[in-house]
Design a protein around this motif. Structure first.
Motif, PDB file in Angstrom:
ATOM      1  N   UNK A   1       0.953  -1.102  -0.040  1.00  0.00           N
ATOM      2  CA  UNK A   1      -0.081  -0.050   0.061  1.00  0.00           C
ATOM      3  C   UNK A   1       0.982   1.168   0.028  1.00  0.00           C
ATOM      4  N   UNK A   2       2.158   1.191   0.229  1.00  0.00           N
ATOM      5  CA  UNK A   2       2.849   2.329   0.353  1.00  0.00           C
ATOM      6  C   UNK A   2       3.087   3.001   1.537  1.00  0.00           C
ATOM      7  N   UNK A   3       2.323   2.351   2.712  1.00  0.00           N
ATOM      8  CA  UNK A   3       2.432   2.920   3.877  1.00  0.00           C
ATOM      9  C   UNK A   3       3.599   3.029   4.662  1.00  0.00           C
ATOM     10  N   UNK A   4       4.489   1.878   4.185  1.00  0.00           N
ATOM     11  CA  UNK A   4       6.081   1.837   4.781  1.00  0.00           C
ATOM     12  C   UNK A   4       6.654   1.510   3.869  1.00  0.00           C
ATOM     13  N   UNK A   5       8.040   1.872   3.616  1.00  0.00           N
ATOM     14  CA  UNK A   5       8.787   1.486   2.384  1.00  0.00           C
ATOM     15  C   UNK A   5      10.304   1.569   2.921  1.00  0.00           C
ATOM     16  N   UNK A   6      11.213   0.813   2.391  1.00  0.00           N
ATOM     17  CA  UNK A   6      12.675   0.864   2.527  1.00  0.00           C
ATOM     18  C   UNK A   6      13.221   2.479   2.387  1.00  0.00           C
ATOM     19  N   UNK A   7      13.879   2.937   3.217  1.00  0.00           N
ATOM     20  CA  UNK A   7      14.704   4.288   2.685  1.00  0.00           C
ATOM     21  C   UNK A   7      15.989   3.617   2.089  1.00  0.00           C
ATOM     22  N   UNK A   8      16.320   4.412   0.826  1.00  0.00           N
ATOM     23  CA  UNK A   8      17.381   3.959   0.115  1.00  0.00           C
ATOM     24  C   UNK A   8      18.583   4.949  -0.079  1.00  0.00           C
ATOM     25  N   UNK A   9      19.676   4.496   0.360  1.00  0.00           N
ATOM     26  CA  UNK A   9      20.878   5.270   0.555  1.00  0.00           C
ATOM     27  C   UNK A   9      21.743   5.244  -0.794  1.00  0.00           C
ATOM     28  N   UNK A  10      21.996   4.238  -1.269  1.00  0.00           N
ATOM     29  CA  UNK A  10      23.151   4.413  -2.629  1.00  0.00           C
ATOM     30  C   UNK A  10      23.190   2.759  -2.951  1.00  0.00           C
ATOM     31  N   UNK A  11      23.703   2.569  -4.448  1.00  0.00           N
ATOM     32  CA  UNK A  11      23.774   1.436  -5.130  1.00  0.00           C
ATOM     33  C   UNK A  11      25.199   1.298  -5.643  1.00  0.00           C
ATOM     34  N   UNK A  12      25.657  -0.063  -5.408  1.00  0.00           N
ATOM     35  CA  UNK A  12      27.017  -0.211  -5.867  1.00  0.00           C
ATOM     36  C   UNK A  12      27.027  -1.452  -6.686  1.00  0.00           C
ATOM     37  N   UNK A  13      27.890  -1.581  -7.717  1.00  0.00           N
ATOM     38  CA  UNK A  13      28.106  -2.753  -8.484  1.00  0.00           C
ATOM     39  C   UNK A  13      28.685  -3.801  -7.275  1.00  0.00           C
ATOM     40  N   UNK A  14      28.388  -5.182  -7.733  1.00  0.00           N
ATOM     41  CA  UNK A  14      28.933  -6.216  -6.874  1.00  0.00           C
ATOM     42  C   UNK A  14      30.497  -6.084  -6.603  1.00  0.00           C
ATOM     43  N   UNK A  15      31.123  -5.616  -7.723  1.00  0.00           N
ATOM     44  CA  UNK A  15      32.766  -5.537  -7.872  1.00  0.00           C
ATOM     45  C   UNK A  15      33.153  -4.565  -6.887  1.00  0.00           C
ATOM     46  N   UNK A  16      32.150  -3.552  -6.635  1.00  0.00           N
ATOM     47  CA  UNK A  16      32.451  -2.273  -5.787  1.00  0.00           C
ATOM     48  C   UNK A  16      32.094  -2.340  -4.221  1.00  0.00           C
ATOM     49  N   UNK A  17      31.844  -3.815  -3.881  1.00  0.00           N
ATOM     50  CA  UNK A  17      31.653  -4.198  -2.394  1.00  0.00           C
ATOM     51  C   UNK A  17      32.194  -3.490  -1.409  1.00  0.00           C
ATOM     52  N   UNK A  18      33.708  -3.248  -1.667  1.00  0.00           N
ATOM     53  CA  UNK A  18      34.499  -2.732  -0.675  1.00  0.00           C
ATOM     54  C   UNK A  18      34.166  -1.336  -0.429  1.00  0.00           C
ATOM     55  N   UNK A  19      33.921  -0.562  -1.622  1.00  0.00           N
ATOM     56  CA  UNK A  19      33.253   0.899  -1.453  1.00  0.00           C
ATOM     57  C   UNK A  19      31.827   0.842  -0.675  1.00  0.00           C
ATOM     58  N   UNK A  20      31.049  -0.065  -0.985  1.00  0.00           N
ATOM     59  CA  UNK A  20      29.865  -0.121  -0.223  1.00  0.00           C
ATOM     60  C   UNK A  20      30.049  -0.221   1.386  1.00  0.00           C
ATOM     61  N   UNK A  21      30.923  -1.195   1.607  1.00  0.00           N
ATOM     62  CA  UNK A  21      31.356  -1.247   2.968  1.00  0.00           C
ATOM     63  C   UNK A  21      31.802   0.021   3.585  1.00  0.00           C
ATOM     64  N   UNK A  22      32.718   0.615   2.958  1.00  0.00           N
ATOM     65  CA  UNK A  22      33.247   1.968   3.368  1.00  0.00           C
ATOM     66  C   UNK A  22      32.255   2.925   3.592  1.00  0.00           C
ATOM     67  N   UNK A  23      31.267   2.885   2.617  1.00  0.00           N
ATOM     68  CA  UNK A  23      30.382   3.886   2.715  1.00  0.00           C
ATOM     69  C   UNK A  23      29.504   3.527   4.089  1.00  0.00           C
ATOM     70  N   UNK A  24      29.028   2.375   4.386  1.00  0.00           N
ATOM     71  CA  UNK A  24      28.276   1.985   5.479  1.00  0.00           C
ATOM     72  C   UNK A  24      28.984   2.312   6.947  1.00  0.00           C
ATOM     73  N   UNK A  25      30.487   1.983   7.059  1.00  0.00           N
ATOM     74  CA  UNK A  25      31.242   2.225   8.170  1.00  0.00           C
ATOM     75  C   UNK A  25      31.646   3.756   8.355  1.00  0.00           C
ATOM     76  N   UNK A  26      31.298   4.512   7.242  1.00  0.00           N
ATOM     77  CA  UNK A  26      31.426   6.074   7.464  1.00  0.00           C
ATOM     78  C   UNK A  26      30.267   6.494   8.379  1.00  0.00           C
TER      79      UNK A  26
END
Length: 328
Positions: free
Chosen positions: A292-317
């Motif tokens: 129904x759209x009452x609740x929805x995930x809040x999206x921050x950013x998307x990385x390619x699978x190969x850039x998993x290290x960058x995604x982790x750095x983003x999270x830990x920042x």
């Protein structure tokens, strides 16, 4: 057996130990489905596993990744609900940072109406965790007040929305005015910048000195005795992580006098049956809110699978607001 691309942890350490490699595609066992991963969520437990502090349960993949969305590519013996080609989002025992992953069929849920793969991949780890700790173990009821720390994390944004949708009042903490404003947009009645104000004092003020009914905390450390002071009589403290450390000095006289309940849980080691029960509860109680759209995930950013290290750095920042996603 064909190979697939995946991200493995080469040795315990920082984000740079995540490396792309190839492995044989897994095959679903009885009761399992094989998912062709379209998107996978990035979560704090992935970073703990990467650092060598959160081992996979017996029989699980050693690859990181606890949630993913995609199409069912194969089904194991005994699976009746899903068929090849179905769009699903699923809780995983591990292995989500890959092009294919297996998981028990009962841990999968249908992709909500109108959701992208990225949005669908942002659901399971946080919604399962919030459901079991806030509404099951934490027993939050309509009219009660929830205090959730880390309001702009994946857990925090989910807890705020679900608690409000189910009739509770929400207090949250965050580390900047921008993050506090986002929490208020999501429905928080009070968002406290923990750099500038004492959350115990502010929560007591909002509740006219009574205190909050439930605290959902992933900080630990010196927050633990402060959480206890912030709780009302018959209040509950639910611990889900210890970013500030697992140890604290606690005055248990306050626990006795206020009749408090201290609880906590980790999701990954729970049995397949428990996780299946949570999935059924979510499908009945929460999936209609997502549709129904009452609740929805809040999206921050998307990385390619190969850039998993960058995604982790983003999270830990800790600069992110909401979920971080990997796309194969």
């Amino acid at each position: 057996m064909p190979d697939m691309r995946c991200i493995e942890i080469t040795t315990p350490g920082g984000p740079d130990v995540l490396k792309e490699t190839t492995r044989p595609r897994p095959e679903p066992r009885a009761g399992e489905i094989l998912i062709e991963v379209k998107a996978a969520g990035v979560n704090r437990p992935d970073a703990l596993q990467r650092a060598g502090a959160y081992d996979p349960p017996p029989g699980a993949s050693d690859l990181p990744g606890l949630e993913a969305a995609g199409e069912v590519a194969a089904i194991g013996a005994g699976v009746t609900r899903w068929k090849v080609g179905d769009a699903v989002t699923a809780l995983l025992p591990g292995g989500g940072y890959a092009e294919y992953v297996t998981t028990p069929a009962e841990h999968a849920l249908p992709v909500p109406k109108g959701y992208s793969w990225e949005q669908a991949a942002a659901l399971c780890e946080t919604f399962f965790t919030v459901w079991i700790n806030v509404f099951d173990r934490g027993a939050l009821q309509a009219g009660e007040t929830l205090l959730v720390h880390g309001g702009t994390s994946g857990i925090g944004t989910t807890a705020i929305q679900l608690a409000k949708a189910r009739g509770a009042r929400v207090v949250t903490t965050a580390g900047s005015e921008e993050k506090c404003a986002r929490c208020r947009e999501l429905g928080a009645d009070l968002a406290i910048n923990y750099h500038e104000a004492d959350f115990v004092k502010e929560a007591k003020s909002l509740t006219e000195g009574r205190g909050v009914d439930l605290v959902l905390d992933m900080v630990g450390g010196d927050y633990i005795p402060r959480n206890i002071r912030a709780l009302a009589e018959d209040g509950r403290l639910a611990m889900i992580a210890f970013l500030g450390g697992p140890k604290a000095e606690v005055n248990f006289a306050q626990v006795m006098v206020k009749r408090l309940t201290l609880t906590g849980s980790t999701l990954r080691p729970r049995s397949d049956l428990v996780k299946a029960d949570i999935a059924r509860a979510l499908e009945a109680e929460v999936w209609p809110l997502l549709d129904a759209g009452t609740v929805a995930p809040v999206m921050d950013s998307t990385f390619s699978l190969a850039d998993a290290a960058k995604a982790h750095a983003r999270m830990e920042s800790s600069e992110h607001i909401g979920k971080i996603i990997l796309v194969p």
